[in-house]
Every structure is written in C-alpha cells, then in structure tokens.
Design an enzyme around this catalytic site. Sequence first.
Site, mmCIF file in Angstrom:
data_model
loop_
_atom_site.group_PDB
_atom_site.id
_atom_site.type_symbol
_atom_site.label_atom_id
_atom_site.label_comp_id
_atom_site.label_asym_id
_atom_site.label_seq_id
_atom_site.Cartn_x
_atom_site.Cartn_y
_atom_site.Cartn_z
ATOM 1 C CB ILE A 52 -65.918 25.149 0.897
ATOM 2 C CG1 ILE A 52 -65.370 24.119 1.872
ATOM 3 C CG2 ILE A 52 -67.421 25.309 1.072
ATOM 4 C CD1 ILE A 52 -65.568 24.488 3.323
ATOM 5 N N GLY A 53 -63.435 23.869 -1.247
ATOM 6 C CA GLY A 53 -62.008 23.981 -1.492
ATOM 7 C C GLY A 53 -61.470 22.814 -2.287
ATOM 8 C CD GLU A 54 -59.922 19.500 -5.639
ATOM 9 O OE1 GLU A 54 -59.084 18.585 -5.637
ATOM 10 O OE2 GLU A 54 -61.124 19.326 -5.332
ATOM 11 C CG PHE A 57 -54.692 16.539 1.746
ATOM 12 C CD1 PHE A 57 -53.679 15.791 2.283
ATOM 13 C CD2 PHE A 57 -55.998 16.255 2.111
ATOM 14 C CE1 PHE A 57 -53.948 14.762 3.166
ATOM 15 C CE2 PHE A 57 -56.279 15.244 3.000
ATOM 16 C CZ PHE A 57 -55.247 14.490 3.534
ATOM 17 N N GLY A 58 -56.547 17.290 -1.504
ATOM 18 C CA GLY A 58 -57.844 16.771 -1.899
ATOM 19 C C GLY A 58 -58.918 17.826 -1.762
ATOM 20 C CB VAL A 60 -62.102 21.413 1.727
ATOM 21 C CG1 VAL A 60 -62.592 21.768 3.128
ATOM 22 C CG2 VAL A 60 -60.594 21.211 1.733
ATOM 23 C CE LYS A 74 -57.624 19.980 3.666
ATOM 24 N NZ LYS A 74 -57.669 20.390 2.258
ATOM 25 C CG ASP A 172 -46.700 27.194 3.525
ATOM 26 O OD1 ASP A 172 -46.027 28.165 3.114
ATOM 27 O OD2 ASP A 172 -47.650 26.723 2.889
#
Length: 393
Positions: A52-54, A57-58, A60, A74, A172
């Site tokens: 579901i994510g990139e 950091f790496g 997800v 993650k 952030d």
Amino acid sequence: MNCFATEDCTCRPKRRRCYTLGNLKGLALQIRLFTLRQIKAATNNFDAANKIGEGGFGSVYKGFLLDGTTIAVKQLSSKSQQGNNEFLTEIGTISTLQHPHLVKLYGCCIEGNQLLLVYEYMENNSLARALFGPEEFQLKLNWWTRHKICVGIARGLAYLHEESRLKIVHRDIKATNVLLDKDLNPKISDFGLAKLDEEDKTHISTKIAGTYGYMAPEYAMHGYLTDKADIYSFGVVALEVVNGRSNTSSQRTEECFNLLDWAHFLKEGENLIELVDPRLGSHFNKEEALALIKIALMCTNVTPALRPSMSSVVSMLEGKVAVPVLDSAGAIMTQEKIEAMRKHFRGDEHQAVGENISKSMSIEGPWTGTALSASGNDQYPVLLDTDYWHKTE
C-alpha cells in the site's frame, strides 16, 4: 544467532552491521516483538496485492493479525536513507510516545535480514487525500469535522512539544503526515524526522529535512530549528483545512504565489472569510472559521518568537482563551522574504534546490501509519496543476 547486518559486519561478507534482540535491551521498549513468521502470515508473505505504499524508507504492506487486528507493516529497504542506528533509536523513541493523536506503534520485528515496524492501520488515509486528492478519493469533510481535525493535530503537537518525557520537534508536519482513522480522528505520523531537543542545544540543524510549502523560513533558509518550526507548519495545515486546497498548488494571482500569501492578502482587505472552502457553502461556523484563520496566521508569523505555543493554540481553538487581535507588524511575508524563499526552493543558476527537500505534493494510497523516510519523497506523488486548482473553485 540472527542478525541484521550492516556494511562493517564481519560475520557476513559485504553485509551490514549485526543487530540482534540484545541490541534492543537498552532502548527500554514498551512494544511487542513480532516474529518474521507472524509478519509473513499477516501480509501473505509480503504479497504485492497487499502493498500500500513505497517511500524513501521502504515498502508498506497492509496485514491482518490472527486476532483480526489490521496492521500496517513498514519494511526497511536495503537502499533506504535511514541508517540502522537511526532506526533502532527511532524504535526506542516512538515506543515511549502514547497519545490519542499520534499513530500507534504496535511493535517491531528484527530477524535475519529483516527489520520491520508494525503500526495501526488508518482507514481513511491522509488528510491531504481527503481534502485535495484525486476526486474519487476526497472525503466530504463538514466544518465540525475540519475543526475537530485541527484541534486534534494541535493536541498531538502540544504533547510532543510540552507534555511528553522527551521534547520532540517533528520537523515535517504536513497534510500527508496527518492520518485519519475510521472516525476521522487525526493522528500525526512520520517520526523519522523527529528531533530530540536535547540532542542539539544550538538549535542549528546541519541537515534540513522537511517539505516545500510547510517549512518555517528560519529553518528552510538558515537551519534554525525549534518547536516554533512545527507551529509554523501547523498554521499552514490549518489554512489548508479551512480552504480545502494545498498551500503548494497554483494560486489565483501573480501576487499570491501560495495559499498562505493569499491569506495575508485577504487579511489586508479584511476579507478573511473568503478563504473558507466554497464546497462548504454556508454550512460552517463563521466565528470559528475566522478564529481558526487568525490562529493560523499567528502560527505562521515570520518571527518565531511571536508564534504561540501549541498548548495556547489548543486553548484558543477550544474557546478557553480569546484569540488576540492580529498585529500586522511582522505578520506579513515581505517581498524580500518571498523572493528569498523562491530562490531557496526553486533554485537559480547559482543555487540548486537541495536534494533533501521534498517538493512533491503527494497523496498516499490506502495508507497506513508512519512514513519514516527522512528526506525521500512521499508515497504516490501527485502534482496538483492549474486545471485542478480551477476545477475546485
């Protein structure tokens, strides 16, 4: 014994330093240690369908524990900019932070060459996607919900700055780092940028980490970092919540190059109410809206010392303390500062924009907990162009 190797490891050629569970003893973790087998079972062996994510950091992955709990995992990337020492320190720091408006860390897994963090899954993605993401993903946030979101973000930051054992500057704060649960309660994510106040008594940061459009001028241009930088970023996010559009999107006139600049323009003409998202129609509390805008302008004052503390912001948002009358002195971004900011971020023939400043406006996919990349771009970058801007007017 299982290890997580780094480049100067001697037990495995050309791998990374060995990390075992013994390395975690000094971190006083208050979290659950998962086995790699458990994580693989939860994510169906890191099935691409569950990705579901990139980010920097790496990857997800969405997963499900045996008890039915939905999680976000993650996975550390071998080419991540996040060092292993920083990662372990991150775990120790996050594990001490517990607050209703911070994304919860369930646990971690350090086994073999895997280094994983397990977070609570956030059903409604990020605030950015809800407000100004692709139309099919936007949520119809009424005024009450928007106000609640701002109060929640403020409470979370007040905890980080003033109430937690460690004074933490997030660095952030932005709409993509505010996630929404199933009840649209906001939770602050991404503590890979967290700055422990006691680590740098000079407040001068040699590595700028943040996002274009949300960074306080003193931090973006001079590396001067205090909790006032987070307060500035909160002010920008609050304006986005009121207006429903990104601070970094195209603006209406050449004189107003972002949402914050437009807010100052409207303030001079005493037309601040025009900043309210037209999608709300007349269904909003005018008094609350004006108060929130004024608080946002106080938070984004170019002079850090004139920005209120987050606990004061919470009190004003909750109506416990009156919102002071805005003083125009120092509140408006001067043309000199505007040009300096433009030069800093856009670069010219003598100055390129630093690689450690993320300029993309992103909308995370069916998203998760925290994105730990210290300087990488967000997941799923989507640049909002002029056509989008006019379509939402």
